[in-house]
Scaffold this motif. Structure first.
Motif, PDB file in Angstrom:
ATOM      1  N   GLU A 120       0.852  -1.196   0.000  1.00 16.67           N
ATOM      2  CA  GLU A 120       0.000   0.000   0.000  1.00 16.67           C
ATOM      3  C   GLU A 120       0.891   1.251   0.000  1.00 16.67           C
ATOM      4  O   GLU A 120       1.861   1.337   0.752  1.00 16.67           O
ATOM      5  N   PRO A 121       0.568   2.224  -0.837  1.00 15.11           N
ATOM      6  CA  PRO A 121       1.397   3.445  -0.869  1.00 15.11           C
ATOM      7  C   PRO A 121       1.382   4.146   0.479  1.00 15.11           C
ATOM      8  O   PRO A 121       0.380   4.119   1.191  1.00 15.11           O
ATOM      9  N   GLU A 122       2.503   4.778   0.808  1.00 15.50           N
ATOM     10  CA  GLU A 122       2.567   5.477   2.074  1.00 15.50           C
ATOM     11  C   GLU A 122       3.415   6.728   1.935  1.00 15.50           C
ATOM     12  O   GLU A 122       4.232   6.861   1.016  1.00 15.50           O
ATOM     13  N   VAL A 123       3.212   7.632   2.881  1.00  7.17           N
ATOM     14  CA  VAL A 123       4.013   8.848   2.965  1.00  7.17           C
ATOM     15  C   VAL A 123       5.247   8.529   3.809  1.00  7.17           C
ATOM     16  O   VAL A 123       5.131   7.897   4.869  1.00  7.17           O
ATOM     17  N   THR A 124       6.407   8.914   3.335  1.00  6.99           N
ATOM     18  CA  THR A 124       7.633   8.681   4.094  1.00  6.99           C
ATOM     19  C   THR A 124       8.264  10.009   4.473  1.00  6.99           C
ATOM     20  O   THR A 124       8.082  11.019   3.765  1.00  6.99           O
TER      21      THR A 124
ATOM     22  N   SER B 151      -2.868  14.300   0.053  1.00  6.30           N
ATOM     23  CA  SER B 151      -4.194  13.842  -0.356  1.00  6.30           C
ATOM     24  C   SER B 151      -4.344  14.029  -1.859  1.00  6.30           C
ATOM     25  O   SER B 151      -3.632  14.825  -2.484  1.00  6.30           O
ATOM     26  N   TRP B 152      -5.296  13.276  -2.426  1.00  7.60           N
ATOM     27  CA  TRP B 152      -5.531  13.340  -3.866  1.00  7.60           C
ATOM     28  C   TRP B 152      -6.214  14.661  -4.232  1.00  7.60           C
ATOM     29  O   TRP B 152      -5.774  15.373  -5.131  1.00  7.60           O
ATOM     30  N   THR B 153      -7.288  14.975  -3.532  1.00  7.81           N
ATOM     31  CA  THR B 153      -7.931  16.265  -3.752  1.00  7.81           C
ATOM     32  C   THR B 153      -7.758  17.102  -2.492  1.00  7.81           C
ATOM     33  O   THR B 153      -6.886  16.837  -1.682  1.00  7.81           O
ATOM     34  N   GLY B 154      -8.578  18.096  -2.311  1.00  7.63           N
ATOM     35  CA  GLY B 154      -8.347  19.057  -1.238  1.00  7.63           C
ATOM     36  C   GLY B 154      -8.798  18.571   0.115  1.00  7.63           C
ATOM     37  O   GLY B 154      -8.805  17.387   0.406  1.00  7.63           O
ATOM     38  N   TYR B 155      -9.225  19.510   0.954  1.00  9.95           N
ATOM     39  CA  TYR B 155      -9.372  19.222   2.375  1.00  9.95           C
ATOM     40  C   TYR B 155     -10.483  18.230   2.685  1.00  9.95           C
ATOM     41  O   TYR B 155     -10.509  17.676   3.779  1.00  9.95           O
ATOM     42  N   THR B 156     -11.420  18.002   1.760  1.00 11.47           N
ATOM     43  CA  THR B 156     -12.466  17.020   2.039  1.00 11.47           C
ATOM     44  C   THR B 156     -12.015  15.605   1.694  1.00 11.47           C
ATOM     45  O   THR B 156     -12.770  14.663   1.869  1.00 11.47           O
ATOM     46  N   ASP B 157     -10.830  15.468   1.207  1.00 10.20           N
ATOM     47  CA  ASP B 157     -10.314  14.135   0.904  1.00 10.20           C
ATOM     48  C   ASP B 157      -9.482  13.646   2.087  1.00 10.20           C
ATOM     49  O   ASP B 157      -8.946  14.453   2.856  1.00 10.20           O
ATOM     50  N   THR B 158      -9.366  12.355   2.201  1.00 10.95           N
ATOM     51  CA  THR B 158      -8.565  11.783   3.284  1.00 10.95           C
ATOM     52  C   THR B 158      -7.106  12.184   3.144  1.00 10.95           C
ATOM     53  O   THR B 158      -6.525  12.055   2.064  1.00 10.95           O
ATOM     54  N   GLN B 159      -6.548  12.682   4.222  1.00 11.63           N
ATOM     55  CA  GLN B 159      -5.127  13.000   4.247  1.00 11.63           C
ATOM     56  C   GLN B 159      -4.372  11.817   4.851  1.00 11.63           C
ATOM     57  O   GLN B 159      -4.752  11.315   5.909  1.00 11.63           O
ATOM     58  N   TYR B 160      -3.322  11.414   4.173  1.00  6.76           N
ATOM     59  CA  TYR B 160      -2.491  10.306   4.635  1.00  6.76           C
ATOM     60  C   TYR B 160      -1.213  10.890   5.231  1.00  6.76           C
ATOM     61  O   TYR B 160      -0.530  11.685   4.585  1.00  6.76           O
ATOM     62  N   PHE B 161      -0.930  10.475   6.448  1.00  2.56           N
ATOM     63  CA  PHE B 161       0.178  11.050   7.201  1.00  2.56           C
ATOM     64  C   PHE B 161       1.414  10.165   7.155  1.00  2.56           C
ATOM     65  O   PHE B 161       1.326   8.934   7.136  1.00  2.56           O
ATOM     66  N   GLY B 162       2.573  10.822   7.171  1.00  2.00           N
ATOM     67  CA  GLY B 162       3.816  10.109   7.354  1.00  2.00           C
ATOM     68  C   GLY B 162       4.065   9.828   8.830  1.00  2.00           C
ATOM     69  O   GLY B 162       3.293  10.265   9.694  1.00  2.00           O
ATOM     70  N   PRO B 163       5.160   9.121   9.134  1.00  2.00           N
ATOM     71  CA  PRO B 163       5.433   8.735  10.524  1.00  2.00           C
ATOM     72  C   PRO B 163       5.970   9.870  11.385  1.00  2.00           C
ATOM     73  O   PRO B 163       6.042   9.742  12.607  1.00  2.00           O
ATOM     74  N   GLY B 164       6.369  10.969  10.749  1.00  2.00           N
ATOM     75  CA  GLY B 164       6.817  12.120  11.514  1.00  2.00           C
ATOM     76  C   GLY B 164       8.330  12.212  11.639  1.00  2.00           C
ATOM     77  O   GLY B 164       9.046  11.218  11.534  1.00  2.00           O
ATOM     78  N   THR B 165       8.794  13.437  11.838  1.00  4.32           N
ATOM     79  CA  THR B 165      10.188  13.715  12.193  1.00  4.32           C
ATOM     80  C   THR B 165      10.177  14.407  13.541  1.00  4.32           C
ATOM     81  O   THR B 165       9.499  15.439  13.705  1.00  4.32           O
ATOM     82  N   ARG B 166      10.904  13.833  14.485  1.00  7.25           N
ATOM     83  CA  ARG B 166      11.024  14.494  15.789  1.00  7.25           C
ATOM     84  C   ARG B 166      12.169  15.495  15.711  1.00  7.25           C
ATOM     85  O   ARG B 166      13.324  15.095  15.485  1.00  7.25           O
ATOM     86  N   LEU B 167      11.853  16.772  15.870  1.00  6.77           N
ATOM     87  CA  LEU B 167      12.866  17.822  15.858  1.00  6.77           C
ATOM     88  C   LEU B 167      13.144  18.254  17.294  1.00  6.77           C
ATOM     89  O   LEU B 167      12.223  18.631  18.018  1.00  6.77           O
ATOM     90  N   THR B 168      14.406  18.188  17.672  1.00  5.17           N
ATOM     91  CA  THR B 168      14.837  18.637  18.992  1.00  5.17           C
ATOM     92  C   THR B 168      15.802  19.797  18.800  1.00  5.17           C
ATOM     93  O   THR B 168      16.842  19.642  18.148  1.00  5.17           O
TER      94      THR B 168
END
Lengths: 114, 109
Positions: free
Chosen positions: A1-5, A95-112
């Motif tokens: 499944e495609p994912e955000v990295t 997301s494919w379209t704008g704000y009414t479309d599902t947004q897929y999140f990446g795992p995050g970057t912790r910035l210290t």
């Protein structure tokens, strides 16, 4: 499944330094976002990006922040001169379209910021 | 910014029982509502959404209810499973997502 990295998973920097956080959105998505979550607080919207320009930005997204899509796959968030209060998890989403479309999140970057 | 509120920060429920999460919002312009689930060290994962023209949306074990007059939505998970243990975020949108603080759900086997 495609994912955000996102890279790196953890970034430590000194106050006043510039950082670039990188994201690879899902390949056929057209809308890109950055969010942050300070420890113990809400996930907060920073900016949305479409068609190579910012479409929305929050009050947090001041002149210290910039976003760029330098090529067909990467989406970056730059903080020019980091402050202690920039320490947070930064999430990229797409997301494919704008704000009414599902947004897929990446795992995050912790910035210290030290 | 208190546009989206989630009270009762944590919830413990027995496996097989119903989990009910609540969310209140203040901005009457919100027209799209979502629930996300988050495991530690991962980004939020989309669960279910509802547009403002509906009052209920169901997807498997997950049902979201929207009461626009009360500016309230809820997420029902039934039956709850141990893998549902996570933080659940309510989010609402007019042209950007606004998140609640999240509810920690623990499902006890």
């Amino acid at each position: 499944e495609p994912e955000v990295t996102q890279t790196p998973s953890h970034q430590v920097t000194q106050m006043g330094q510039e950082v670039i956080l990188r994201c690879v959105p899902i390949s056929n998505h057209l809308y890109f976002y950055w969010y942050r979550q300070i420890l113990g607080q809400k996930v907060e919207f920073l900016v949305s990006f479409y068609n190579n320009e910012i479409s929305e930005k929050s009050e947090i997204f001041d002149d210290q922040f910039s976003v760029e899509r330098p090529d067909g796959s990467n989406f970056t968030l730059k903080i020019r001169s980091t402050k202690l209060e920039d320490s947070a998890m930064y999430f990229c989403a797409s997301s494919w379209t704008g704000y009414t479309d599902t947004q897929y999140f990446g795992p995050g970057t912790r910035l210290t910021v030290l | 910014d208190q546009q989206v509120k989630q009270n009762s920060p944590s919830l413990s429920v027995q496996e097989g029982r119903i989990s009910i999460l609540n969310c209140d919002y203040t901005n009457s312009m919100f027209d799209y509502f979502l629930w996300y689930k988050k495991y530690p060290a991962e980004g939020p994962t989309f669960l279910i959404s509802i547009s403002s023209i509906k009052d209920k949306n169901e997807d498997g074990r997950f049902t979201v209810f929207l009461n626009k007059s009360a500016k309230h939505l809820s997420l029902h998970i039934v039956p709850s499973q141990p893998g549902d243990s996570a933080v659940y975020f309510c989010a609402a949108s007019v042209n950007r997502l606004a998140f609640g603080k999240g509810n920690q759900v623990v499902v006890i086997p």
